[in-house]
Design an enzyme around this catalytic site. Structure first.
Site, PDB file in Angstrom:
ATOM      1  N   TYR A  13       0.809  -1.221   0.000  1.00 49.42           N
ATOM      2  CA  TYR A  13       0.000   0.000   0.000  1.00 49.42           C
ATOM      3  C   TYR A  13       0.843   1.273   0.000  1.00 49.42           C
ATOM      4  CZ  TYR A  13      -3.007  -3.739   1.577  1.00 49.42           C
ATOM      5  OH  TYR A  13      -3.660  -4.943   1.675  1.00 49.42           O
ATOM      6  N   ASP A  15       3.366   2.337  -2.021  1.00 47.58           N
ATOM      7  CA  ASP A  15       3.579   2.964  -3.319  1.00 47.58           C
ATOM      8  C   ASP A  15       2.314   3.667  -3.804  1.00 47.58           C
ATOM      9  OD1 ASP A  15       6.322   1.582  -3.988  1.00 47.58           O
ATOM     10  OD2 ASP A  15       4.972  -0.038  -3.392  1.00 47.58           O
ATOM     11  N   GLN A 247      -7.601   7.143   3.041  1.00 47.22           N
ATOM     12  CA  GLN A 247      -6.446   7.810   3.632  1.00 47.22           C
ATOM     13  C   GLN A 247      -6.802   8.913   4.627  1.00 47.22           C
ATOM     14  OE1 GLN A 247      -4.377   8.642  -0.095  1.00 47.22           O
ATOM     15  NE2 GLN A 247      -2.797   7.160   0.468  1.00 47.22           N
ATOM     16  N   GLY A 264       6.918   1.480   6.293  1.00 52.52           N
ATOM     17  CA  GLY A 264       7.050   2.016   4.950  1.00 52.52           C
ATOM     18  C   GLY A 264       7.220   3.517   4.914  1.00 52.52           C
ATOM     19  N   GLU A 265       6.725   4.140   3.856  1.00 55.28           N
ATOM     20  CA  GLU A 265       6.930   5.577   3.661  1.00 55.28           C
ATOM     21  C   GLU A 265       5.667   6.395   3.905  1.00 55.28           C
ATOM     22  OE1 GLU A 265       8.079   8.520  -0.058  1.00 55.28           O
ATOM     23  OE2 GLU A 265       9.278   6.718   0.254  1.00 55.28           O
TER      24      GLU A 265
END
Length: 372
Positions: A13, A15, A247, A264-265
């Site tokens: 999720y 990316d 989101q 993650g990012e």
């Protein structure tokens, strides 16, 4: 400006999370006409209701969405800007069309706090076919592209964090059982857990269950599978599952929490905007090179030593269970916890003072477009 954003889903999720936020930021914040190419629509659909996993072409939030397949639609000509996320390489036929259109070509890189990204940010790469690709680095300093942050985000966050009733209503809307809500309302610490499968989550549960303050632990469905069995009997630790949400709702969940474990990012950046203590599980790479990236961020993040020790333990390549179990109590000790909360607010304020990535990227592309 007309823009194509290419997203190849590698990290479930993260990316698509970054690309979807960027697409909305450019479309709604800068008035760009955005076309988002995604190879895995099922992952996309989990974070954005209304996305059809079987559609070759669809629109959502005024953004054109194309299912990126091995045989892309040949009638879709490149826009003024082509953004490939994380070096995913647009299709060969599309690149061939770019040779005639000569768009601004951006490689949006992964986020890093390492000093070398400042010297590489914005650099061009001349290709033999005449096209030029520019490297654009998100980052934590004015010499980088910054971080994605929507206008008004801080005010919306502060309003929710100032209202216990609004937080209760939001958590109830996630489907939390009345008993779980009662546990939180009675003073339990709220912790969110979004981690990779190899995270030492059982050790985390054991340590939280031993802490003096009760905890309500919330984890999305499918994350840390089977963790319920690791929750010790008793009433100090209560675990509940929450659904995958859009989101903006995920952001609100992070705002409600006292402590966020993220991975993650995309979730890492959103947890930073929560202005609450966070533990980052960085995406693992071969030969543990990701630990250099983690160390570079910790060198900038003003957390107390106890919090840094917990973050390093959570990411330890070996012995993470014992390290996490030992580090968590020290990080939650009163003086360290207050220092960590202060650090989270200071980090949020410092980063919010920089321009957001959507604006810096749009301005960068506009300047390059003038020179074409």
């Amino acid at each position: 400006m007309r823009a194509d954003i290419f997203c190849r889903v590698v990290d479930n999720y993260g990316d698509i999370g970054v690309c979807w936020r960027l697409a909305r930021r450019l479309a709604h914040g800068r008035g760009w006409r955005v076309r988002l190419w995604v190879d895995d629509l099922r992952a996309f659909a989990r974070i954005q209701p209304g996305i059809r996993a079987d559609a070759a072409r669809q629109a959502h939030s005024d953004i054109d969405i194309v299912h990126w397949t091995a045989a892309p639609q040949p009638d879709l000509a490149p826009g003024d800007v082509v953004i490939e996320a994380f070096a995913c390489d647009p299709p060969a036929d599309f690149v061939q069309a770019m040779r005639a259109a000569k768009p601004v070509w951006i490689n949006l890189e992964y986020l890093s706090a390492e000093p070398w990204v400042e010297s590489c940010h914005g650099l061009p790469s001349q290709r033999p076919d005449g096209l030029v690709k520019h490297f654009f680095f998100p980052g934590f300093t004015p010499a980088t592209g910054g971080l994605l942050r929507e206008p008004g985000l801080s005010a919306e966050r502060d309003a929710l964090q100032a209202s216990r009733g609004a937080q209760r209503d939001f958590l109830r809307g996630l489907g939390l059982a009345p008993a779980a809500l009662a546990h939180w309302q009675a003073g339990a610490r709220l912790v969110t857990l979004f981690c990779y499968p190899h995270a030492p989550a059982p050790a985390l549960c054991a340590a939280l269950a031993r802490d003096e303050r009760p905890t309500l632990l919330l984890a999305p469905e499918g994350v840390a599978a089977g963790l319920e069995q690791a929750v010790p009997a008793g009433n100090r630790l209560w675990m509940a599952r929450v659904p995958f949400v859009p989101q903006p709702e995920f952001d609100r969940l992070l705002w409600c929490a006292d402590l966020n474990f993220v991975r993650g990012e995309d979730s890492f950046v959103r947890a930073a905007w929560a202005a609450r203590p966070l533990v980052w599980q960085i995406y693992p790479q071969d030969e543990d090179v990701h630990l250099d990236k983690l160390a570079a961020w910790l060198a900038r993040y003003p957390a107390p030593p106890q919090a840094e020790a917990l973050i390093r333990a959570w990411n330890a390549p070996a012995g993470a269970d014992a390290a996490t179990a030992a580090a968590l109590p020290a990080a939650l000790q009163a003086a360290a916890w207050v220092a960590w909360q202060d650090a989270a607010r200071a980090w949020d304020a410092a980063q919010a003072a920089h321009p957001d990535l959507g604006d810096t990227l749009a301005d960068f592309c506009a300047e390059l477009s003038k020179k074409r």
